[in-house]
Design an enzyme around this catalytic site. Structure first.
Site, PDB file in Angstrom:
ATOM      1  N   HIS A  95       0.867  -1.174   0.000  1.00  0.00           N
ATOM      2  CA  HIS A  95       0.000   0.000   0.000  1.00  0.00           C
ATOM      3  C   HIS A  95       0.905   1.225   0.000  1.00  0.00           C
ATOM      4  O   HIS A  95       1.833   1.303   0.811  1.00  0.00           O
ATOM      5  CB  HIS A  95      -0.893  -0.013   1.244  1.00  0.00           C
ATOM      6  CG  HIS A  95      -1.507   1.317   1.538  1.00  0.00           C
ATOM      7  ND1 HIS A  95      -2.225   2.019   0.591  1.00  0.00           N
ATOM      8  CD2 HIS A  95      -1.485   2.103   2.644  1.00  0.00           C
ATOM      9  CE1 HIS A  95      -2.632   3.154   1.133  1.00  0.00           C
ATOM     10  NE2 HIS A  95      -2.187   3.237   2.366  1.00  0.00           N
ATOM     11  N   TYR A 211       0.992 -14.909 -21.100  1.00  0.00           N
ATOM     12  CA  TYR A 211       2.324 -14.425 -20.781  1.00  0.00           C
ATOM     13  C   TYR A 211       2.713 -14.866 -19.356  1.00  0.00           C
ATOM     14  O   TYR A 211       3.787 -15.358 -19.106  1.00  0.00           O
ATOM     15  CB  TYR A 211       2.328 -12.908 -20.891  1.00  0.00           C
ATOM     16  CG  TYR A 211       3.646 -12.238 -20.682  1.00  0.00           C
ATOM     17  CD1 TYR A 211       4.697 -12.446 -21.566  1.00  0.00           C
ATOM     18  CD2 TYR A 211       3.856 -11.378 -19.602  1.00  0.00           C
ATOM     19  CE1 TYR A 211       5.919 -11.832 -21.368  1.00  0.00           C
ATOM     20  CE2 TYR A 211       5.064 -10.751 -19.415  1.00  0.00           C
ATOM     21  CZ  TYR A 211       6.099 -10.977 -20.297  1.00  0.00           C
ATOM     22  OH  TYR A 211       7.290 -10.362 -20.104  1.00  0.00           O
TER      23      TYR A 211
HETATM   24 ZN   LIG Z   1      -2.401   4.873   3.670  1.00  0.00          ZN
END
Ligand SMILES: [Zn+2]
Length: 214
Positions: A95, A211
């Protein structure tokens, strides 16, 4: 076990070096089993990545339980938990508050197939979540929705989140998402770009699948 913790540290530092997320922003986790309990290792809350040690990496169970006597997990651990519970294929999560992904996320819009590389997220667009406060269950729910048939999404007025098979590939995907956002913002500067058709994106997605297999 400590190998996985070291991996989390290695890529947390890379978050800073590559400018994907400066200082303490963003977080990284990897799926793990500790003492027979399924969960994940995640970066701790409020620590600069440059000083992280393996003892600072926190184990959180898939039920959201962690040792309260040790370091606190990142305040955003909830969506990591929910991604691991909802996405069996997720082995690692990155993140980041990377500049272009974050800038674009503030418009609360999806990124259409202006470039075929949008397919790296798993579909013919890159979704952006609805807005919710960081660290809340509501944000978690919004993320799971935006990740339907996708391995990456933008988080409204916040940043991006991606998941994958391992930290190396997942980190690369986060870099790719940042790149796509950068290119799209630039494309918009000279007008509205032409969007690739669904038919064309179907072909691209098929090629990406082969792929990966190859
Ligand atoms: Zn964050």
């Amino acid at each position: 076990m400590s190998k996985l913790k070291s991996e989390v540290i290695k890529y947390s530092k890379k978050l800073n070096i590559t400018n994907l997320s400066p200082l303490r922003s963003g977080n990284i986790s990897v799926r793990a089993t500790a003492k027979g309990v399924d969960g994940f290792y995640i970066t701790p809350s409020g620590m600069k990545y440059s000083i992280l040690k393996t003892k600072d990496i926190v184990f959180v169970s898939l039920k959201g339980i962690y040792d309260r006597k040790k370091s606190k997990p990142s305040s955003e651990w909830r969506f990591h938990q929910d991604i691991y519970v909802n996405k069996k294929k997720a082995k690692a999560i990155v993140h980041a508050h990377s500049t272009c992904a974050t800038a674009f996320s503030c418009h609360q819009k999806n990124i259409p197939a202006f470039h075929y590389m949008v397919a790296v997220a798993g579909g013919d667009d890159l979704k952006c979540t609805k807005y919710a406060t960081f660290g809340t269950k509501e944000l978690s729910r919004n993320i799971i929705k935006a990740l339907k048939s996708r391995t990456a999404c933008l988080i409204a007025n916040h940043g991006q989140v991606v998941f994958g098979d391992n930290l190396e590939k997942t980190f690369e995907l986060a870099e790719e998402i940042e790149n796509i956002c950068h290119q799209y913002i630039n494309a918009l500067r000279i007008g509205i770009p032409k969007i690739l058709s669904r038919k064309e994106m179907k072909i691209v997605l098929g090629k990406f699948k082969n792929y990966k297999k190859g």
